[in-house]
Design a protein around this motif. Structure first.
Motif, mmCIF file in Angstrom:
data_model
loop_
_atom_site.group_PDB
_atom_site.id
_atom_site.type_symbol
_atom_site.label_atom_id
_atom_site.label_comp_id
_atom_site.label_asym_id
_atom_site.label_seq_id
_atom_site.Cartn_x
_atom_site.Cartn_y
_atom_site.Cartn_z
ATOM 1 N N UNK A 1 0.849 -1.194 0.000
ATOM 2 C CA UNK A 1 0.000 0.000 0.000
ATOM 3 C C UNK A 1 0.885 1.244 0.000
ATOM 4 N N UNK A 2 0.584 2.180 -0.867
ATOM 5 C CA UNK A 2 1.335 3.433 -0.876
ATOM 6 C C UNK A 2 0.689 4.364 0.144
ATOM 7 N N UNK A 3 1.343 4.513 1.265
ATOM 8 C CA UNK A 3 0.768 5.236 2.405
ATOM 9 C C UNK A 3 1.036 6.736 2.271
ATOM 10 N N UNK A 4 2.279 7.121 2.129
ATOM 11 C CA UNK A 4 2.612 8.485 1.739
ATOM 12 C C UNK A 4 2.707 8.447 0.226
ATOM 13 N N UNK A 5 1.873 9.236 -0.450
ATOM 14 C CA UNK A 5 1.554 8.929 -1.845
ATOM 15 C C UNK A 5 2.009 10.001 -2.819
ATOM 16 N N UNK A 6 2.215 9.564 -4.060
ATOM 17 C CA UNK A 6 2.134 10.416 -5.227
ATOM 18 C C UNK A 6 0.855 9.988 -5.932
ATOM 19 N N UNK A 7 -0.028 10.921 -6.225
ATOM 20 C CA UNK A 7 -1.364 10.565 -6.710
ATOM 21 C C UNK A 7 -1.392 10.119 -8.163
ATOM 22 N N UNK A 8 -0.312 10.359 -8.917
ATOM 23 C CA UNK A 8 -0.324 9.972 -10.320
ATOM 24 C C UNK A 8 -1.232 10.865 -11.147
ATOM 25 N N UNK A 9 -1.830 10.291 -12.192
ATOM 26 C CA UNK A 9 -2.604 11.072 -13.156
ATOM 27 C C UNK A 9 -4.009 11.364 -12.653
ATOM 28 N N UNK A 10 -4.487 12.551 -12.964
ATOM 29 C CA UNK A 10 -5.884 12.881 -12.759
ATOM 30 C C UNK A 10 -6.681 12.619 -14.031
ATOM 31 N N UNK A 11 -7.944 12.967 -13.997
ATOM 32 C CA UNK A 11 -8.791 12.775 -15.174
ATOM 33 C C UNK A 11 -8.356 13.721 -16.284
ATOM 34 N N UNK A 12 -8.155 13.163 -17.479
ATOM 35 C CA UNK A 12 -7.766 13.970 -18.623
ATOM 36 C C UNK A 12 -8.996 14.712 -19.169
ATOM 37 N N UNK A 13 -8.900 16.003 -19.207
ATOM 38 C CA UNK A 13 -9.932 16.869 -19.776
ATOM 39 C C UNK A 13 -9.244 17.911 -20.640
ATOM 40 N N UNK A 14 -10.029 18.763 -21.280
ATOM 41 C CA UNK A 14 -9.422 19.819 -22.093
ATOM 42 C C UNK A 14 -8.537 20.711 -21.238
ATOM 43 N N UNK A 15 -9.023 21.129 -20.066
ATOM 44 C CA UNK A 15 -8.248 22.063 -19.258
ATOM 45 C C UNK A 15 -7.041 21.403 -18.604
ATOM 46 N N UNK A 16 -7.047 20.069 -18.463
ATOM 47 C CA UNK A 16 -5.905 19.370 -17.873
ATOM 48 C C UNK A 16 -4.659 19.560 -18.736
ATOM 49 N N UNK A 17 -4.869 19.763 -20.047
ATOM 50 C CA UNK A 17 -3.751 19.987 -20.961
ATOM 51 C C UNK A 17 -3.821 21.406 -21.529
ATOM 52 N N UNK A 18 -3.961 22.355 -20.632
ATOM 53 C CA UNK A 18 -4.063 23.759 -21.031
ATOM 54 C C UNK A 18 -3.271 24.601 -20.043
ATOM 55 N N UNK A 19 -3.381 25.913 -20.199
ATOM 56 C CA UNK A 19 -2.670 26.823 -19.296
ATOM 57 C C UNK A 19 -3.194 26.729 -17.869
ATOM 58 N N UNK A 20 -4.357 26.091 -17.671
ATOM 59 C CA UNK A 20 -4.897 25.928 -16.318
ATOM 60 C C UNK A 20 -4.613 24.529 -15.757
ATOM 61 N N UNK A 21 -3.640 23.840 -16.325
ATOM 62 C CA UNK A 21 -3.308 22.471 -15.887
ATOM 63 C C UNK A 21 -3.119 22.391 -14.373
ATOM 64 N N UNK A 22 -2.402 23.357 -13.822
ATOM 65 C CA UNK A 22 -2.039 23.247 -12.402
ATOM 66 C C UNK A 22 -3.133 23.753 -11.466
ATOM 67 N N UNK A 23 -4.295 24.096 -12.045
ATOM 68 C CA UNK A 23 -5.478 24.281 -11.209
ATOM 69 C C UNK A 23 -6.071 22.928 -10.823
ATOM 70 N N UNK A 24 -5.707 21.884 -11.552
ATOM 71 C CA UNK A 24 -6.144 20.530 -11.232
ATOM 72 C C UNK A 24 -5.264 19.971 -10.117
ATOM 73 N N UNK A 25 -5.844 19.176 -9.260
ATOM 74 C CA UNK A 25 -5.107 18.691 -8.109
ATOM 75 C C UNK A 25 -3.892 17.867 -8.490
ATOM 76 N N UNK A 26 -4.084 16.820 -9.277
ATOM 77 C CA UNK A 26 -3.040 15.802 -9.441
ATOM 78 C C UNK A 26 -1.709 16.352 -9.945
ATOM 79 N N UNK A 27 -1.677 17.192 -10.982
ATOM 80 C CA UNK A 27 -0.368 17.671 -11.436
ATOM 81 C C UNK A 27 0.186 18.855 -10.651
ATOM 82 N N UNK A 28 -0.590 19.379 -9.729
ATOM 83 C CA UNK A 28 -0.191 20.609 -9.044
ATOM 84 C C UNK A 28 0.729 20.309 -7.866
#
Length: 589
Positions: free
Chosen positions: A374-401
């Motif tokens: 079990x990964x207890x202290x975690x890296x969350x990996x990928x979030x849901x891919x959406x248009x904004x996930x691959x845009x200038x607002x990428x880091x408004x999404x939790x996972x890559x931020x």
């Protein structure tokens, strides 16, 4: 690979065969890719609704094609209908990628999935030969030519040429295989393969000499997998051997170096902690490079994109093996600046790098603790891919931020994205009982008064991690140390515990301890670290928490659109003017 039938199937593939047989019994109507479905992405930014329908169609295609190529007597009429339906599709590209068309219409946009579809159709039609109605075969060849080979032969640059990542190898590899299958030897075919070869050169250049994939193991499967598939067909047809390269051998051995155990891998960047590894690909690499063979046969549904190349080569290339290849105790990828160290019950991993990597996350100095599966202290990996996930607002999404990673916040400022925001490896040393791994994170922040921030990890394989953030500041700086988990923490007096597996001590003596506990000065080492020796000895070792610990609960969706809850433990710290060190000790139970 264009065999009219697959070779006898090893018994280890029986479960995969059962999955495929079940899929072939599905006689429900093929999902419709209508205008509303196609336009959904442009109206809402949602990718998953259209892509679910798209991939269900590819699943049907693949299952019926495998059935036909396994049994020369199989009826191919339903497969012919599916092939015809795929040729009816408005575009083989995903709506999210239509903007990569660059001078071509949507129906000729050569993205990852248009290339994959072209390869699948070309290989299926070639393999079936005269068993398929000539009109269906002719239409398939015509559509592959129009949609994929025409753009590939056009001298205008394609959007992905220059990406230097999986796009190069998948688009060029899949489209190049389609060209080799469908085009006779000619100047045009040679021009196309030369173009594909340049893309493969750029793909390999995107890897460092350590062979590590900055996008993680699942993107290694994707990008390197298609490189290998293309290389195998090119060698078969031309004698050119792209695999005869020391760098390729290094890349082939990447997954075990990122392994956490039990099928889990370090999920840095947009990676999946539990990727599936195609058994055929692993068999070929094991034969060629002596890398770890396949130990698990993925199910038909593990690849939710249902890529023909992975599936077909599992049937064509998989060979059972009794070879056991346990990972090393410790791995370090110097170009990626990833360190992974494995104990009997727990694994530690941490990363440096820079904040403009492919599928980038703002995560310099992030770490994880993987305890008994079990990964207890975690890296969350990928979030849901959406248009904004691959845009200038990428880091408004939790996972890559930066918010999703166990890294400090300095004077209220998060780490910043960008190529210049990098972590310098100060020290990596494998010790008899673990590792020391130190990173200079100063360049990752833009904070007035911050002169230097070095994060030092000392990990013992017995299950102890000592994390020290050393700060040099021109003025007092408030820091918030952040520790991220998918497990709800239990916060008590002077301690935080996750899942009864890991405890962080926060008491006034938690930063202290004997040299045997924390490691001697020689254990911690100096190397080229400018903060070593007398400078570091004069730094004050501060009490970790200077205020109440808080827990920030953040709700998001994971890569597959499922609810994903992250618990951010926030520990306030004050770094006084001058030099200070702030140590946190994690104990694995």
């Amino acid at each position: 690979m264009a065999e009219s039938v697959f070779q006898p199937v090893p018994g280890q593939l029986a479960s995969l065969l059962r999955d495929i047989e079940a899929a072939t019994r599905d006689e429900s109507p093929l999902p419709v890719l209508g205008f509303a479905a196609y336009n959904d992405f442009f109206l809402t930014g949602n990718r998953m609704r259209y892509e679910k329908l798209y991939f269900q169609r590819r699943a049907r295609l693949n299952a019926l094609a495998v059935q036909a190529l396994l049994d020369p007597a199989a009826d191919v009429s339903r497969l012919a209908d599916v092939l015809w339906a795929v040729c009816d599709e408005y575009t083989w590209a995903l709506p999210a990628h239509i903007h990569y068309g660059q001078g071509f219409g949507p129906d000729q946009t050569l993205d990852l999935f248009a290339a994959e579809t072209a390869h699948a159709l070309a290989e299926i039609v070639t393999g079936l030969g005269p068993r398929l109605d000539p009109l269906v075969a002719h239409r398939v060849r015509t559509e592959v030519e129009r949609r994929v080979l025409v753009p590939l032969a056009d001298p205008r640059p394609l959007a992905w040429e220059g990406f230097g990542n999986n796009w190069e190898s998948v688009c060029a590899g899949a489209a190049g295989m389609a060209a080799m299958l469908l085009l006779p030897p000619s100047d045009r075919r040679t021009l196309i393969l030369d173009r594909c070869g340049k893309a493969m050169d750029r793909f390999l250049a995107g890897y460092g000499d350590d062979g590590g994939c900055p996008e993680g193991v699942n993107y290694w499967v994707y990008g390197f997998g298609y490189f290998v598939y293309y290389a195998a067909m090119l060698h078969e047809q031309t004698g050119v051997d792209l695999l005869d390269d020391p760098k390729v051998a290094q890349i082939a051995g990447f997954p075990p170096r990122a392994a956490l155990g039990g099928g889990a891998y370090a999920p840095f960047s947009d990676a999946d902690e539990h990727p599936w590894l195609p058994a055929g690909l692993l068999s070929l690499l094991a034969d060629r490079f002596g890398t770890a063979p396949a130990t698990v046969i993925p199910s038909f549904h593990d690849d939710h994109c249902y890529r023909w190349a992975h599936l077909a080569r599992t049937f064509a290339w998989y060979r059972p093996s009794d070879v056991v290849s346990p990972p090393a105790d410790s791995d370090f990828l110097p170009d990626l600046a990833w360190a992974v160290d494995r104990g009997p019950t727990a694994v530690f991993a941490a990363k440096g790098g820079h904040n403009d990597e492919p599928h980038n996350h703002v995560d310099l100095g992030a770490f994880l603790l993987h305890v008994r599966g079990r990964t207890v202290l975690a890296d969350l990996g990928a979030g849901e891919y959406t248009r904004s996930y691959f845009s200038e607002t990428r880091y408004d999404h939790l996972h890559p931020s930066a918010r999703a990673h166990s890294i400090p916040v300095v004077d209220g400022q998060l780490q910043l994205p960008g190529r210049a925001r990098l972590a310098t490896v100060v020290r990596h040393e494998v010790l008899p009982d673990g590792i020391a791994f130190d990173l200079d994170l100063t360049a990752a922040y833009e904070v007035d008064g911050l002169r230097r921030l070095v994060r030092r990890f000392r990990w013992w394989r017995t299950g102890r991690l000592e994390l020290t953030d050393e700060v040099v500041a021109d003025r007092p700086l408030p820091l918030t140390e952040v520790f991220v988990s998918r497990y709800a923490p239990a916060v008590a007096d002077n301690a935080v515990t996750w899942n009864d597996a890991v405890t962080l001590s926060l008491g006034p003596d938690s930063a202290s301890g004997s040299d045997s506990d924390r490691g001697s000065d020689s254990d911690r080492g100096s190397g080229s670290d400018p903060a070593s020796g007398s400078e570091r000895a004069s730094a004050g070792r501060a009490r970790p928490a200077s205020g109440p610990v808080e827990v920030d609960v953040v709700e998001a969706t994971d890569h597959h659109g499922r609810p994903d809850t992250a618990y951010r433990v926030l520990v306030p710290v004050t770094a006084p003017a001058g030099e200070s060190a702030h140590t946190f000790t994690f104990i694995v139970h």
